[in-house]
Enzyme design. Structure first.
Site, mmCIF file in Angstrom:
data_model
loop_
_atom_site.group_PDB
_atom_site.id
_atom_site.type_symbol
_atom_site.label_atom_id
_atom_site.label_comp_id
_atom_site.label_asym_id
_atom_site.label_seq_id
_atom_site.Cartn_x
_atom_site.Cartn_y
_atom_site.Cartn_z
ATOM 1 N N LYS A 237 13.846 -16.631 26.004
ATOM 2 C CA LYS A 237 15.281 -16.398 26.123
ATOM 3 C C LYS A 237 15.941 -16.544 24.755
ATOM 4 C CE LYS A 237 15.863 -18.555 30.723
ATOM 5 N NZ LYS A 237 16.424 -17.423 31.473
ATOM 6 N N ARG A 311 10.629 -17.190 40.915
ATOM 7 C CA ARG A 311 10.093 -16.564 42.133
ATOM 8 C C ARG A 311 8.601 -16.851 42.292
ATOM 9 N NH1 ARG A 311 12.137 -10.846 40.362
ATOM 10 N NH2 ARG A 311 13.642 -12.279 39.433
#
Length: 458
Positions: A237, A311
Site C-alpha cells: 500500500k 477475504r
C-alpha cells in the site's frame, strides 16, 4: 451498572434539550416560571447553558439540539457538564429514553492509554423505563471494541488480540482455544499464508459459550476479520493508505463486542466466535502474486493481489464455521474500499440471500440508530472470480463492484449454514460527533445484538 449512570434522583439537576426552532418559545416559558434564560442561547447544536434560579443557583441546564436529528446529541452534555448528578427534563423523543442513557455513556468515552485526559464525572439518573444494566453492557462492549481498534499495531498484534478475547471469555465463563503453528498450516492454510511474512505468529482464535442448561439452543457463529496491521504485503500500500490500517482488525473487535453483549445478557443461543488473527507484512516468506494455495474447504485460490488478504483469512474461518451448520452465520470485516465508496463511513453495507434476515437488519439498525444498508449479492459477477490455474482468484477481473465481488468470494465458502450475512464495515469514525470521536468504532455491533436479542432473547 456503569458509573456514569445513577439510580437515585435526589438532588439531581434537570437537563433539558431543545431544538433550535423551539428555543425561543421554550425560553419564554422558563421566564414565566421564574427562571432567567442564559443570554444568547438559541438552541444551536451542542450549545449548553445554565438556567439560574432566583437565588443565584442553577435550577437547570439546557442543551441545544440544532435541527434535532441526532439521536445521541445528549452526549455533548456529558462531555461538557461539570461534575454532578443530572436527570432528564424536557427532551424530544429522538434523544430521550434509552438513547439518552447510551448517549450519556458515549459522551464519557475516552481512549487514554497513551495520553491521559481528565473528564468531568457527571452522572445521569437512569431514565424511567430504561434498563440501566442493559445500556451499561452495550456501552462497555462498544468501548471495548473502540479501545481495541484505537490501539496501535505495535501494541495490538495477533497475540494481544488473543489476550483480549481470552479476557472476555474468562469474564463470562466461555471457552477459548487457539490454533497456531503446524496445526494452522494444516487446517487453515490461507490464514497461515497471509500471516507467514510476520514474526508475529498468525492464529485462529475460537470462543465458545453456552448458557446454563441450553445445550440444544440454536447455534450462532460470528466470524471477525483480525488483520492487526495491513501493509498490503508485496503489493504494498502507499504510506497514506497505511495510516489507519491498525483498524483492519475492526471486524474482530466488532464480533467481540457483540459476544460480550450476548453473553452478558445470557441470550438463549449457543455462541461461537472465530477470529483469524494475522499481520499482513513484507518479508522473504511473504505470499507472492501468482501463488496458489488450497483452502480449508479444498478450493484452490490464486493470489492475484496480496492486498486482498482479508477475504483469504475469512475464507478458512467461514469454511470451519459452515461445517457445523449454524442456524445463523455472520461475518464482519473491514474488507473493501469499494464499500466506503458506495455508502461512506457511516452506513456500512451488508450482503445476504436471506430476505427475512435482510429486512430485520435494516429495520433494527434504523430503530436503534446503528444503520446498515443492503447491497445486492449479484450473481452476475461470479465469473469475475475465475482463475486460469485455480478454482478462484482473490483479485476479481473487474474494476467495479468491489464490495459485491468480495462478498461473492466469501459466499463460495458458505453452503451449509441455514442463514448467512456479511458486513463490510469501516470500523472507524472520520467525522467527530457528540459521543463519537474520530477513531475506532464497532459499526453494526448494536444492530447485530438487537437482532440476536429479538430472535433469541430470554
Amino acid at each position: 451498572m456503569h458509573p456514569g449512570l445513577a439510580s437515585n434522583a435526589r438532588a439531581a439537576i434537570p437537563l433539558h434539550a431543545v431544538a433550535a426552532k423551539d428555543a425561543k418559545a421554550w425560553l419564554a416559558k422558563q421566564k414565566r416560571a421564574g427562571l432567567v434564560s442564559a443570554s444568547g442561547f438559541s438552541g444551536a447544536a451542542g450549545a449548553l447553558a445554565a438556567l439560574p434560579d432566583t437565588k443565584g443557583g442553577i435550577a437547570a441546564w439546557v442543551l441545544g439540539l440544532g435541527d434535532n436529528k441526532d439521536a445521541f446529541a445528549l452526549a455533548a452534555a456529558a462531555e461538557k457538564l461539570p461534575d454532578g448528578l443530572y436527570r432528564l427534563g424536557e427532551v424530544p423523543d429522538i434523544c430521550g429514553g434509552a438513547n439518552a442513557a447510551l448517549a450519556w455513556l458515549m459522551g464519557g468515552y475516552n481512549f487514554d492509554r497513551y495520553k491521559k485526559k481528565s473528564l468531568p464525572k457527571a452522572r445521569l439518573v437512569t431514565p424511567q423505563g430504561v434498563d440501566g444494566g442493559e445500556i451499561s453492557r452495550i456501552a462497555e462492549n462498544l468501548f471495548l471494541a473502540r479501545d481495541l481498534v484505537n490501539t496501535p499495531a505495535n501494541d495490538m498484534g495477533p497475540a494481544e488480540l488473543e489476550s483480549a478475547a481470552r479476557a472476555l471469555a474468562k469474564r463470562h465463563g466461555a471457552k477459548l482455544s487457539v490454533t497456531s503453528g503446524a496445526a494452522l498450516t494444516e487446517n487453515y492454510p490461507l490464514i497461515a499464508a497471509v500471516g507467514a511474512a510476520s514474526p508475529r505468529a498468525p492464529r485462529l482464535i475460537e470462543l465458545n459459550w453456552t448458557p446454563s442448561n441450553k445445550k440444544g439452543a440454536p447455534l450462532v457463529t460470528l466470524v471477525g476479520k483480525g488483520v492487526c496491521f495491513d501493509s498490503g504485503g508485496l503489493d504494498l500500500k502507499p504510506s497514506s493508505a497505511m495510516l489507519t490500517m491498525k483498524k483492519d482488525m475492526g471486524g474482530a473487535a466488532c464480533v467481540l463486542a457483540v459476544a460480550g453483549m450476548v453473553m452478558g445478557a445470557k441470550l438463549n443461543l449457543r455462541l461461537r466466535v472465530l477470529i483469524p488473527a494475522v499481520e499482513n507484512s513484507v518479508s522473504g516468506t511473504a505470499m507472492r502474486p501468482g501463488d496458489v494455495f488450497t483452502s480449508r474447504k479444498g478450493l484452490t485460490v490464486e493470489i492475484g493481489n496480496t492486498d486482498a488478504e482479508g477475504r483469504l483469512i475469512l475464507a478458512d474461518a467461514l469454511a470451519d464455521a459452515d461445517e457445523q451448520k449454524p442456524d445463523l452465520l455472520i461475518d464482519v470485516a473491514t474488507l473493501t474500499g469499494a464499500a466506503r465508496a458506495a455508502t461512506g463511513m457511516e452506513l456500512p453495507p451488508f450482503f445476504t440471500d436471506d430476505e427475512q434476515l435482510a429486512s430485520d437488519l435494516v429495520r433494527l439498525g434504523a430503530a436503534i440508530q446503528d444503520p446498515l444498508w443492503r447491497l445486492p449479492l449479484w450473481r452476475g459477477y461470479e465469473d469475475t472470480l475465475a482463475s486460469r490455474v485455480a478454482d478462484l482468484n482473490n483479485n476479481p477481473a473487474y474494476n467495479y463492484a468491489g464490495a459485491i465481488t468480495a462478498a461473492l468470494f466469501l459466499n463460495r465458502f458458505v453452503g451449509k449454514a441455514k442463514s448467512w450475512a456479511h458486513l463490510d464495515i469501516p470500523a472507524w469514525i472520520d467525522r467527530a460527533k457528540p459521543g463519537r470521536p474520530i477513531g475506532g468504532e464497532a459499526n453494526g455491533a448494536r444492530a447485530l445484538y438487537a437482532l440476536l436479542k429479538e430472535r433469541y432473547g430470554r
